[in-house]
Enzyme design. Structure first.
Site, PDB file in Angstrom:
ATOM      1  N   ARG A   1     -12.337   6.679   9.018  1.00  0.00           N
ATOM      2  CA  ARG A   1     -11.618   5.146   9.045  1.00  0.00           C
ATOM      3  C   ARG A   1     -12.783   4.405   8.571  1.00  0.00           C
ATOM      4  O   ARG A   1     -12.332   3.436   7.845  1.00  0.00           O
ATOM      5  CB  ARG A   1     -11.339   4.775  10.576  1.00  0.00           C
TER       6      ARG A   1
ATOM      7  N   SER B   1       0.824  -1.152  -0.117  1.00  0.00           N
ATOM      8  CA  SER B   1       0.009   0.149   0.021  1.00  0.00           C
ATOM      9  C   SER B   1       0.762   1.136   0.027  1.00  0.00           C
ATOM     10  O   SER B   1       1.589   1.378  -0.984  1.00  0.00           O
ATOM     11  CB  SER B   1      -0.852   0.145   1.095  1.00  0.00           C
TER      12      SER B   1
ATOM     13  N   ASP C   1      -8.288  -6.066  -5.698  1.00  0.00           N
ATOM     14  CA  ASP C   1      -7.740  -5.042  -5.170  1.00  0.00           C
ATOM     15  C   ASP C   1      -8.653  -3.670  -5.624  1.00  0.00           C
ATOM     16  O   ASP C   1      -8.628  -3.211  -6.656  1.00  0.00           O
ATOM     17  CB  ASP C   1      -6.336  -4.636  -5.298  1.00  0.00           C
TER      18      ASP C   1
ATOM     19  N   HIS D   1      -7.732  -5.023  -0.984  1.00  0.00           N
ATOM     20  CA  HIS D   1      -6.572  -4.434  -0.697  1.00  0.00           C
ATOM     21  C   HIS D   1      -6.079  -5.059   0.647  1.00  0.00           C
ATOM     22  O   HIS D   1      -4.667  -5.207   0.643  1.00  0.00           O
ATOM     23  CB  HIS D   1      -6.819  -2.922  -0.609  1.00  0.00           C
ATOM     24  N   ASP D   2      -6.760  -5.346   1.453  1.00  0.00           N
ATOM     25  CA  ASP D   2      -6.091  -6.002   2.715  1.00  0.00           C
ATOM     26  C   ASP D   2      -5.442  -7.188   2.539  1.00  0.00           C
ATOM     27  O   ASP D   2      -4.910  -7.817   3.460  1.00  0.00           O
ATOM     28  CB  ASP D   2      -7.024  -6.356   3.690  1.00  0.00           C
TER      29      ASP D   2
END
Length: 377
Positions: free
Chosen positions: A222, A153, A316, A349-350
């Site tokens: 967040r 990232s 992603d 993405h994680d």
């Protein structure tokens, strides 16, 4: 503690008292850097690997800071004996980047000229500024050239910046789930987060230290970020359309499990992170563009001399694989031979924090090849 952990580690600190020049022209001193190391630096000092953390990460990438810690460092499954970044073979460094709130100087740090936190008086910084400060740390450690710079990232952005700004300082890079500049959609999500924090009445133009923390704004920011870290499939697998309360769908205050997840993680995040740091860091992410100062994107990427392993993930949403494909193609047009692995994953993405086995196999093979190449020079 987990098996094959690096065990107990201590976060170290170094303070640079000379003037640090930001890309903006601003000057700041002193600057403290928090960092951790794992493994041993060999006599030739050619086995050092710099791990760069993502947006809200820290220098604590592996092991435990205390026997009472419930969880290890954020990339513990990747760093340690026999792991992707093998501490029996390599000397691993991870530093908290400039402007964060885990020990390195940032907006929440005390301005020695006033005795109060910098707040919005802290200079706007860039990914290049982060890398310039990391280089000061590497110089301080007596390392002439890194074996590799790796990260996922925003950590991958730093790896790319190292290869472009200091091509003579690293033999290789491993940028994971990243890009040389983010998409307008990614900027849009950061804008939601920025707006949420700055509209929180407790933010007070960044001057909230010692007062009520802008908890609601940072929690909402967040939440918006979390949406981009997952994928459509991972949302379906994790939550489906399950309802989280017993009141039923006609209960006005009832909510779905996915809402509960976002709310819980959003507010939990406010217990560990500074709102101003978050604003500054997403600003650095938004303005990051490898082409700045080099005329064009192609020219900047053409500066990369390091052997490169790019890793992406098919689902992603935040950093789509086509962004890496563009970099790989530009490098090939410049006569380079980068490696690229696009891993099938539903984690979004994680995945760079979750797909350990698939990443480990290709990283171990790549690093072994680079290590042998350097050793035989």
């Amino acid at each position: 503690m987990k098996e094959n952990s690096v065990g107990l580690v201590k976060t170290k600190y170094v303070t640079f008292k000379d003037d640090f020049y930001f890309e903006s022209g601003r000057i700041l001193s002193p600057i403290t850097v928090a960092y951790e190391t794992y493994g041993k630096l060999n006599e030739k000092k050619d086995n050092a690997i710099l791990i760069c953390h993502a947006l809200t990460g820290s220098a604590h990438a592996a092991g435990y800071n205390s026997p009472d810690d419930q969880k290890p460092g954020w990339w513990d499954d990747m760093i340690g004996p026999g792991k992707a970044f093998d501490t029996d073979k390599y000397f691993i460094i991870c530093s908290n980047f400039l402007g964060s709130c885990y020990g390195t100087t940032g907006p929440a740090s005390i301005d020695p000229s006033t005795g109060k936190p910098y707040g919005l008086k802290f200079p706007v910084f860039t990914v290049k500024d982060m890398v310039k400060l990391q280089k000061k740390l590497i110089d301080y450690l007596g390392i002439e050239k890194l074996l590799c710079v790796a990260g996922g990232s925003m950590g991958g952005m730093q790896a790319l910046e190292w290869a472009v700004t200091f091509p003579e300082k690293t033999y290789s890079i491993i940028p994971i789930a990243t890009a040389g500049r983010i998409t307008p959609m990614a900027i849009a999500f950061n804008t939601i987060g920025r707006f949420a924090i700055m509209k929180d009445p407790n933010w007070m133009n960044g001057d909230y230290y010692g007062k009520t923390f802008p908890r609601d704004g940072l929690a909402i920011a967040r939440m918006a970020g979390h949406i981009t870290y997952m994928s459509d499939k991972s949302f379906h697998k994790k939550f489906g359309r399950r309802y989280a309360t017993f009141g039923g769908i006609y209960d006005f205050f009832g909510y779905f499990e996915v809402e509960n997840y976002l709310r819980y993680n959003g507010y939990k995040f406010t217990e560990r992170f500074d709102a101003n740091s978050y604003l500054y860091i997403i600003k650095a992410m938004d303005i990051f563009d490898l082409s700045y100062g080099y005329g064009s994107y192609e020219e900047a990427i053409g500066r990369i001399e390091a052997d490169s392993l790019f890793i992406t993930f098919t689902s992603d949403f935040l950093f789509p694989s086509y962004q890496t494909e563009e970099i790989v193609n530009i490098m090939k047009n410049h006569g380079k031979n980068p490696e690229w692995v696009n891993i099938e994953s539903d984690y979004g993405h994680d995945a760079f924090l979750l797909e350990f086995d698939t990443q480990t196999s290709c990283i171990k093979e790549f690093l072994s090849k680079i290590y042998n190449k350097v050793a035989n020079q």
